[in-house]
Write a protein that holds these residues in place. Structure first.
Motif, short mmCIF file in Angstrom:
data_model
loop_
_atom_site.label_atom_id
_atom_site.label_comp_id
_atom_site.label_asym_id
_atom_site.label_seq_id
_atom_site.Cartn_x
_atom_site.Cartn_y
_atom_site.Cartn_z
N LEU A 75 0.67 35.89 5.33
CA LEU A 75 2.15 35.43 5.01
C LEU A 75 2.97 35.95 6.35
O LEU A 75 3.37 37.14 6.65
N PHE A 76 3.27 35.24 7.28
CA PHE A 76 4.25 35.35 8.14
C PHE A 76 5.84 35.06 7.76
O PHE A 76 6.03 34.21 7.23
N ALA A 77 6.53 36.07 8.28
CA ALA A 77 8.00 36.12 7.88
C ALA A 77 8.66 36.21 9.13
O ALA A 77 8.75 37.13 9.79
N THR A 78 9.78 35.25 9.63
CA THR A 78 10.35 35.36 10.75
C THR A 78 11.86 34.99 10.76
O THR A 78 11.94 33.68 10.20
N PRO A 79 12.60 35.47 11.34
CA PRO A 79 14.11 35.07 11.59
C PRO A 79 14.03 33.88 12.57
O PRO A 79 12.99 33.78 13.20
N ILE A 80 15.09 33.02 12.51
CA ILE A 80 15.22 32.09 13.67
C ILE A 80 16.20 32.54 14.49
O ILE A 80 17.50 32.67 13.97
N THR A 81 16.13 32.54 15.69
CA THR A 81 17.22 32.96 16.89
C THR A 81 17.10 32.00 18.03
O THR A 81 16.11 31.48 18.49
N LEU A 82 18.31 31.21 18.03
CA LEU A 82 18.56 30.21 18.94
C LEU A 82 17.63 29.07 18.65
O LEU A 82 17.21 28.48 19.66
N ILE A 88 8.13 37.95 18.36
CA ILE A 88 7.28 38.73 17.77
C ILE A 88 5.98 37.94 16.99
O ILE A 88 4.83 37.87 17.24
N ALA A 89 6.67 36.82 16.16
CA ALA A 89 5.70 35.79 15.83
C ALA A 89 5.01 35.04 16.63
O ALA A 89 3.66 35.08 16.60
N THR A 90 5.62 34.64 17.85
CA THR A 90 4.91 34.03 19.19
C THR A 90 3.73 35.05 19.44
O THR A 90 2.63 34.73 19.62
N LEU A 91 4.00 36.30 19.55
CA LEU A 91 3.04 37.19 20.13
C LEU A 91 1.82 37.47 19.14
O LEU A 91 0.77 37.30 19.69
N ILE A 92 2.11 37.45 18.08
CA ILE A 92 0.85 37.50 17.02
C ILE A 92 0.13 36.36 17.01
O ILE A 92 -1.10 36.43 17.05
N ILE A 93 0.75 35.04 17.11
CA ILE A 93 -0.12 33.99 17.32
C ILE A 93 -0.72 33.85 18.52
O ILE A 93 -2.08 33.59 18.52
N GLU A 94 -0.30 34.24 19.60
CA GLU A 94 -0.97 34.37 20.95
C GLU A 94 -2.10 35.31 20.87
O GLU A 94 -3.26 34.90 21.55
N ARG A 95 -1.98 36.34 20.27
CA ARG A 95 -2.92 37.43 20.15
C ARG A 95 -4.39 36.84 19.45
O ARG A 95 -5.56 37.06 19.58
N LEU A 96 -3.96 36.12 18.26
CA LEU A 96 -4.96 35.57 17.21
C LEU A 96 -5.77 34.36 18.23
O LEU A 96 -6.82 34.32 17.80
N GLN A 97 -4.78 33.75 19.01
CA GLN A 97 -5.52 32.76 19.68
C GLN A 97 -6.65 33.17 20.78
O GLN A 97 -7.70 32.50 21.03
N GLY A 98 -6.71 34.53 21.07
CA GLY A 98 -7.92 35.15 21.65
C GLY A 98 -9.09 35.12 20.90
O GLY A 98 -10.12 35.45 21.65
N TYR A 99 -9.06 34.83 19.72
CA TYR A 99 -10.26 34.88 18.90
C TYR A 99 -10.83 33.73 18.50
O TYR A 99 -11.61 33.33 17.75
N HIS A 100 -10.23 32.39 19.15
CA HIS A 100 -10.55 31.14 18.60
C HIS A 100 -11.83 30.88 18.69
O HIS A 100 -12.39 30.08 18.07
N ASP A 101 -12.81 31.52 19.68
CA ASP A 101 -14.19 31.03 19.73
C ASP A 101 -15.09 32.04 18.81
O ASP A 101 -16.13 32.04 19.21
N MET A 102 -14.49 33.01 18.53
CA MET A 102 -15.37 33.92 17.73
C MET A 102 -15.58 33.32 16.39
O MET A 102 -14.75 32.66 15.77
#
Length: 198
Positions: A75-82, A88-102
């Motif tokens: 469960l992701f929980a994020t504030p909305i800014t601008l 940080i939410a973007t960062l975690i998604i990007e790190r998870l994308q690194g496992y797309h082919d695993m």
């Protein structure tokens, strides 16, 4: 069954935020249904940027990744800014994308049979719907399953009626996340082999 609650607030963990308040509400629902929960306030960890599966860095990502792998519900929980989800939410998604082919042990994408959800707090700024859509789409493309009503948007935390409605949405969201996780626990997504001829 385990649920991992990821607080993507830009505030330090000791600061009370509306994002944390909504995670508290979701935690109560999970606990009532006897789901083990673990909470991670991502701002308190050092996580390197990058779309990579490299776990050899000097940051805290291996710890976060291990928690994600162990959980049935994320469960992701994020504030909305601008109008945007937190960096940080973007960062975690990007790190998870690194496992797309695993692959997992069955040869499926690594995050198959895991269920994903999102809480977004916009406090009247707008942009929460687009942020939720972005996270939900990313999780789906990574192999997570997204149940119906798997997100909750809090628009005005200071409005009593809005707060009551948000509580109902949190309950529905968590109930659906739990239900789908239970389905996968009993009957995981089967491995389907491509038998078509080219």
């Amino acid at each position: 069954m385990k649920a991992l609650l990821l607080n993507c607030s830009l505030e330090k963990g000791h600061n009370e935020t509306e994002t944390e308040t909504l995670l508290n509400k979701s935690a109560l629902v999970f606990q009532k249904e006897q789901v083990d929960i673990e909470r991670v306030h991502l701002r308190d960890f050092q996580i390197t940027f990058g779309i990579t599966s490299n776990l050899d860095g000097n940051d805290d990502w291996p710890f976060i990744f291990k928690k994600i792998c162990e959980a049935d519900i994320i469960l992701f929980a994020t504030p909305i800014t601008l109008g945007e989800k937190s960096s940080i939410a973007t960062l975690i998604i990007e790190r998870l994308q690194g496992y797309h082919d695993m692959k997992n042990k069955k040869g499926q994408q690594l995050f198959y049979n895991k269920v994903g959800g999102v809480i977004a707090v916009e406090q009247g700024e707008g942009g929460a719907r687009l942020a939720v859509q972005s996270i939900i789409y990313s999780l789906s493309m990574l192999g997570f399953t997204i149940p119906p009503h798997s997100s909750t948007i809090c628009s005005d935390p200071y409005d009593t009626d809005s707060t009551a409605q948000t509580g109902q949405k949190v309950f529905r969201m968590c109930s659906n996340l739990i239900n789908f996780a239970e389905i996968f626990d009993f009957s995981p997504i089967p491995l389907i082999e491509d038998t078509s001829q080219v």
